[in-house]
Design a protein around this motif. Structure first.
Motif, PDB file in Angstrom:
ATOM      1  N   THR A  26     -35.014 -14.390 -42.783  1.00 38.58           N
ATOM      2  CA  THR A  26     -36.252 -14.679 -42.065  1.00 38.58           C
ATOM      3  C   THR A  26     -37.072 -13.405 -41.885  1.00 38.58           C
ATOM      4  N   ALA A  27     -38.363 -13.517 -42.151  1.00 40.01           N
ATOM      5  CA  ALA A  27     -39.283 -12.405 -41.902  1.00 40.01           C
ATOM      6  C   ALA A  27     -40.039 -12.700 -40.613  1.00 40.01           C
ATOM      7  N   SER A  28     -40.149 -11.678 -39.773  1.00 42.21           N
ATOM      8  CA  SER A  28     -40.712 -11.894 -38.441  1.00 42.21           C
ATOM      9  C   SER A  28     -41.535 -10.695 -38.008  1.00 42.21           C
ATOM     10  N   ILE A  29     -42.275 -10.892 -36.930  1.00 41.56           N
ATOM     11  CA  ILE A  29     -42.797  -9.745 -36.193  1.00 41.56           C
ATOM     12  C   ILE A  29     -42.248  -9.836 -34.775  1.00 41.56           C
ATOM     13  N   CYS A  30     -41.913  -8.678 -34.195  1.00 42.82           N
ATOM     14  CA  CYS A  30     -41.398  -8.658 -32.819  1.00 42.82           C
ATOM     15  C   CYS A  30     -42.342  -7.846 -31.944  1.00 42.82           C
ATOM     16  N   HIS A  31     -42.763  -8.476 -30.861  1.00 40.81           N
ATOM     17  CA  HIS A  31     -43.720  -7.853 -29.942  1.00 40.81           C
ATOM     18  C   HIS A  31     -43.064  -7.126 -28.777  1.00 40.81           C
ATOM     19  N   CYS A  32     -41.732  -7.081 -28.736  1.00 37.63           N
ATOM     20  CA  CYS A  32     -41.088  -6.484 -27.554  1.00 37.63           C
ATOM     21  C   CYS A  32     -41.445  -5.001 -27.455  1.00 37.63           C
ATOM     22  N   ARG A  33     -41.356  -4.487 -26.249  1.00 36.07           N
ATOM     23  CA  ARG A  33     -41.775  -3.107 -25.998  1.00 36.07           C
ATOM     24  C   ARG A  33     -40.924  -2.104 -26.777  1.00 36.07           C
ATOM     25  N   MET A  34     -39.666  -2.415 -26.968  1.00 36.83           N
ATOM     26  CA  MET A  34     -38.810  -1.500 -27.726  1.00 36.83           C
ATOM     27  C   MET A  34     -39.253  -1.423 -29.182  1.00 36.83           C
ATOM     28  N   CYS A  35     -39.622  -2.550 -29.756  1.00 37.16           N
ATOM     29  CA  CYS A  35     -40.101  -2.533 -31.138  1.00 37.16           C
ATOM     30  C   CYS A  35     -41.448  -1.824 -31.248  1.00 37.16           C
ATOM     31  N   GLN A  36     -42.301  -2.010 -30.235  1.00 35.62           N
ATOM     32  CA  GLN A  36     -43.581  -1.291 -30.262  1.00 35.62           C
ATOM     33  C   GLN A  36     -43.336   0.214 -30.309  1.00 35.62           C
ATOM     34  N   LYS A  37     -42.448   0.693 -29.469  1.00 33.24           N
ATOM     35  CA  LYS A  37     -42.147   2.131 -29.429  1.00 33.24           C
ATOM     36  C   LYS A  37     -41.492   2.600 -30.726  1.00 33.24           C
ATOM     37  N   ALA A  38     -40.511   1.835 -31.205  1.00 34.05           N
ATOM     38  CA  ALA A  38     -39.742   2.260 -32.376  1.00 34.05           C
ATOM     39  C   ALA A  38     -40.631   2.383 -33.606  1.00 34.05           C
ATOM     40  N   PHE A  39     -41.663   1.548 -33.685  1.00 32.62           N
ATOM     41  CA  PHE A  39     -42.556   1.575 -34.842  1.00 32.62           C
ATOM     42  C   PHE A  39     -43.854   2.331 -34.550  1.00 32.62           C
ATOM     43  N   GLY A  40     -44.080   2.681 -33.291  1.00 34.02           N
ATOM     44  CA  GLY A  40     -45.359   3.301 -32.925  1.00 34.02           C
ATOM     45  C   GLY A  40     -46.509   2.382 -33.266  1.00 34.02           C
ATOM     46  N   PHE A  42     -48.254  -1.974 -32.850  1.00 32.52           N
ATOM     47  CA  PHE A  42     -48.488  -3.104 -31.948  1.00 32.52           C
ATOM     48  C   PHE A  42     -47.312  -4.078 -31.956  1.00 32.52           C
ATOM     49  N   TYR A  43     -46.593  -4.144 -33.061  1.00 26.77           N
ATOM     50  CA  TYR A  43     -45.401  -4.989 -33.164  1.00 26.77           C
ATOM     51  C   TYR A  43     -44.596  -4.523 -34.377  1.00 26.77           C
ATOM     52  N   ALA A  44     -43.368  -4.986 -34.461  1.00 27.72           N
ATOM     53  CA  ALA A  44     -42.491  -4.558 -35.549  1.00 27.72           C
ATOM     54  C   ALA A  44     -42.337  -5.675 -36.574  1.00 27.72           C
ATOM     55  N   PRO A  45     -42.612  -5.393 -37.859  1.00 26.45           N
ATOM     56  CA  PRO A  45     -42.363  -6.366 -38.921  1.00 26.45           C
ATOM     57  C   PRO A  45     -40.975  -6.144 -39.509  1.00 26.45           C
ATOM     58  N   LEU A  46     -40.115  -7.141 -39.386  1.00 30.06           N
ATOM     59  CA  LEU A  46     -38.717  -7.003 -39.804  1.00 30.06           C
ATOM     60  C   LEU A  46     -38.273  -8.206 -40.613  1.00 30.06           C
ATOM     61  N   VAL A  47     -37.405  -7.955 -41.575  1.00 27.24           N
ATOM     62  CA  VAL A  47     -36.835  -9.059 -42.366  1.00 27.24           C
ATOM     63  C   VAL A  47     -35.323  -8.887 -42.456  1.00 27.24           C
ATOM     64  N   GLY A  48     -34.610  -9.978 -42.302  1.00 32.81           N
ATOM     65  CA  GLY A  48     -33.160  -9.966 -42.427  1.00 32.81           C
ATOM     66  C   GLY A  48     -32.739 -10.102 -43.879  1.00 32.81           C
ATOM     67  N   LEU A 116     -49.261  -7.494 -26.953  1.00 36.35           N
ATOM     68  CA  LEU A 116     -50.410  -6.787 -26.414  1.00 36.35           C
ATOM     69  C   LEU A 116     -51.600  -7.741 -26.357  1.00 36.35           C
ATOM     70  N   PRO A 117     -52.440  -7.585 -25.325  1.00 32.27           N
ATOM     71  CA  PRO A 117     -53.469  -8.604 -25.072  1.00 32.27           C
ATOM     72  C   PRO A 117     -54.474  -8.772 -26.218  1.00 32.27           C
ATOM     73  N   TYR A 118     -54.599  -7.754 -27.071  1.00 34.90           N
ATOM     74  CA  TYR A 118     -55.563  -7.845 -28.173  1.00 34.90           C
ATOM     75  C   TYR A 118     -54.898  -8.168 -29.512  1.00 34.90           C
ATOM     76  N   ALA A 119     -53.579  -8.335 -29.507  1.00 36.82           N
ATOM     77  CA  ALA A 119     -52.865  -8.476 -30.780  1.00 36.82           C
ATOM     78  C   ALA A 119     -53.368  -9.660 -31.605  1.00 36.82           C
ATOM     79  N   ASP A 120     -53.677 -10.754 -30.946  1.00 38.05           N
ATOM     80  CA  ASP A 120     -54.105 -11.935 -31.690  1.00 38.05           C
ATOM     81  C   ASP A 120     -55.532 -11.807 -32.230  1.00 38.05           C
ATOM     82  N   ARG A 121     -56.264 -10.797 -31.800  1.00 41.80           N
ATOM     83  CA  ARG A 121     -57.659 -10.652 -32.246  1.00 41.80           C
ATOM     84  C   ARG A 121     -57.817  -9.609 -33.352  1.00 41.80           C
TER      85      ARG A 121
END
Ligand SMILES: [Zn+2]
Ligand SMILES: [Zn+2]
Length: 162
Positions: A26-40, A42-48, A116-121
């Protein structure tokens, strides 16, 4: 091991390269704060990777930061590119690090409470192509990339670099 499919990728500088033999999960994006920091980002794009698929580090290997008691995050110690999310619930590879990220289509979002409040825009923002930006043209015309190409190389860096 499934050999019908393989996907390669690596960090920006090329010190770390990988290949997945077998299918991706599965390919996903994760919006959690840890993923935001780890990737610097808005969200982390990850695939298993699928059960039975095999991940091989074909050049170098990641350095790790343990971001919680459950999770280790792999990155290139030379250039900083985020590469993995590794936890008991699975392994994720950074989609943007693959040589052909356009083939890996996210189908689900995680951690949306952290969105993040602007992520969808973001995709609705005004955009320009690089060659339309007149101020950037002289900069682009003289730019020499030190980024590793989107394919495996026999040796890297090629030629003299600083
Ligand atoms: Zn690197
Ligand atoms: Zn996350």
């Amino acid at each position: 091991m499934t050999q019908s499919e393989s996907h390669s990728g690596g960090c920006q500088c090329g010190a770390v390269r990988f290949r997945v033999d077998g299918g991706l999960g599965t390919a996903s994006i994760c919006h959690c704060r840890m993923c935001q920091k780890a990737f610097g980002a808005f969200y982390a794009p990850l695939v298993g990777i699928e059960k039975g698929a095999e991940l091989t580090w074909t050049r170098g290997e990641p350095a790790y930061f343990q971001s919680s008691n459950h999770v280790h995050r792999g990155f290139c110690r030379d250039c900083g590119t985020p590469l993995t999310y590794e936890a008991p619930d699975g392994l994720g590879l950074a989609i943007g690090a693959f040589d052909h990220p356009q083939e890996i289509v996210p189908t689900v979002q995680y951690g949306v409470e952290g969105k993040l409040p602007y992520a969808d825009r973001l995709t609705g923002l005004p955009g320009t192509r690089s060659e339309e930006d007149e101020i950037a043209l002289p900069f682009l015309a003289t730019m020499v990339s030190y980024q590793h190409p989107d394919e495996d190389t026999d040796s890297w860096p090629q030629g003299e670099q600083q």
